[in-house]
Design an enzyme around this catalytic site. Structure first.
Site, mmCIF file in Angstrom:
data_model
loop_
_atom_site.group_PDB
_atom_site.id
_atom_site.type_symbol
_atom_site.label_atom_id
_atom_site.label_comp_id
_atom_site.label_asym_id
_atom_site.label_seq_id
_atom_site.Cartn_x
_atom_site.Cartn_y
_atom_site.Cartn_z
ATOM 1 N N HIS A 149 47.450 38.469 -4.798
ATOM 2 C CA HIS A 149 46.701 38.301 -3.546
ATOM 3 C C HIS A 149 46.533 36.837 -3.130
ATOM 4 O O HIS A 149 46.774 36.467 -1.978
ATOM 5 C CB HIS A 149 45.303 38.926 -3.683
ATOM 6 C CG HIS A 149 45.299 40.337 -4.164
ATOM 7 N ND1 HIS A 149 45.513 41.404 -3.339
ATOM 8 C CD2 HIS A 149 45.122 40.861 -5.406
ATOM 9 C CE1 HIS A 149 45.448 42.531 -4.031
ATOM 10 N NE2 HIS A 149 45.213 42.218 -5.294
HETATM 11 C C1 BDR Z 1 40.918 39.363 -5.066
HETATM 12 O O1 BDR Z 1 40.079 39.760 -6.146
HETATM 13 C C2 BDR Z 1 40.455 39.097 -7.321
HETATM 14 O O2 BDR Z 1 40.526 39.981 -8.397
HETATM 15 C C3 BDR Z 1 41.765 38.415 -7.039
HETATM 16 O O3 BDR Z 1 41.842 37.200 -7.748
HETATM 17 C C4 BDR Z 1 41.763 38.206 -5.551
HETATM 18 O O4 BDR Z 1 41.156 36.990 -5.211
HETATM 19 C C5 BDR Z 1 41.710 40.563 -4.583
HETATM 20 O O5 BDR Z 1 40.846 41.585 -4.201
#
Ligand code: BDR
Ligand code: CA
Length: 312
Positions: free
Chosen positions: A239
């Protein structure tokens, strides 16, 4: 002139990939990397920021901000995804902190020292930004742009049915930041989950002779194993690196001006993001939201940034 940027993050494997890109991108001048509690508890997030920077040894060493515990009594971390240490259980030596300044202080100080010229990318919960707003009333208006990974326009969550992880961890702070008078860009889950990094991506990373290649080849296999075992998927979502790409390669994204709010109450929906999409809108627009992404080009760009030999 390179763009001056603070990376606020909760490493976390996908945060670590974003740091690999950000710390070496010629178009960026990373003035600070600040830790926030999220994927891992505060102390571990701070250690992981230090560990990553030491392993990567970038040309310019940014200031480092330490996280303090968040505000949310319901907080649960995401080590079930990122490993017990948040970095894939490789067993990196724990680094000692050279300085222990709170993240929100570093954020306020850097913005104050260069008003209007510093952007902040938030790759974790929005706790530090809310605390910086509380600490210094003039802070937020002196931020150039806030780029945030979080939320979901379709209302499909990844930590609960309705909530995306970063917003879920600290909904009150997220709401305060959504309301803040600053230019905001949101890269929601709807966008980051369109980008599937398959095993080819792992194979195409730079080899172990480069620091980035060595580090990622140690850390990323955990994420692939985790997705396979937990979700039966052969590809992973990274992400935070997708969010950083919006800043580096904005033409690969289409933004739409929208009105977003956070559900801070609600038993099933706490931490959900809501966007006024009625034909006659009543909420004022408060952010630009990424709605379309060129998936193939983003994946190619990430590889290019991770392997400086491929050129920009
Ligand atoms: C986000 O949540 C975290 O677990 C990841 O690093 C990312 O920033 C995705 O939902
Ligand atoms: Ca993150």
């Amino acid at each position: 002139m390179p763009r001056r940027l603070i990376i606020d993050c909760d490493p976390g494997i996908d945060d670590a990939v974003a740091l690999c890109v950000g710390l070496f991108a010629p178009a960026l001048d990373i003035v600070a990397v600040t830790a926030v509690e999220g994927n891992v508890p505060a102390e571990m997030a701070s250690t992981n920021v230090q560990t990553i920077i030491e392993r990567l040894d970038p040309p310019k060493i940014p200031r480092i901000g330490c996280a303090s515990p968040g505000n949310n009594l319901d907080y649960r971390d995401a080590r079930f995804v990122h490993g017990k240490d948040g970095l894939g259980e490789v067993g990196f030596e724990t680094s000692s902190h050279h300085q222990r300044k709170p993240s929100e202080k570093i954020i306020c100080d850097e913005v104050k020292a260069d008003p209007g010229n510093i952007s902040i990318i938030c790759l974790g919960p929005l706790t530090n930004i809310a605390r910086a707003i509380q600490r210094d009333a003039a802070f937020i208006e002196n931020v150039d742009q806030l780029i945030m990974m979080g939320g979901s326009v379709a209302g499909i969550g990844n930590i609960t049915t309705a909530a995306e992880f970063n917003i879920y961890c600290d909904p009150e702070s997220a709401q305060q930041v959504f309301d803040a008078p600053v230019k905001k860009i949101l890269i929601p889950l709807d966008i980051t989950m369109q980008v599937h990094f398959t095993l080819d991506f792992l194979r195409e990373l730079p080899d172990k002779t480069s620091r980035i290649g060595r580090f990622l080849r140690e850390v990323l296999p955990h994420l692939y194993r985790n997705y396979r075992q937990r979700l039966g998927q052969e590809s992973v979502h990274i992400h935070d690196v997708v969010a950083l790409m919006q800043l580096l390669e904005p033409e690969l994204f289409e933004l739409v001006s929208m009105a977003g709010q956070v559900e801070v109450g609600g038993e099933l929906s706490r931490g959900a993001t809501l966007f006024d999409q009625r034909s006659k809108r009543q909420w004022p627009n408060n952010m630009d939201v990424a709605r379309v992404v060129d998936v193939t080009a983003v994946k190619q760009a990430v590889l290019r940034y991770l392997d400086p030999q491929l050129g920009f």
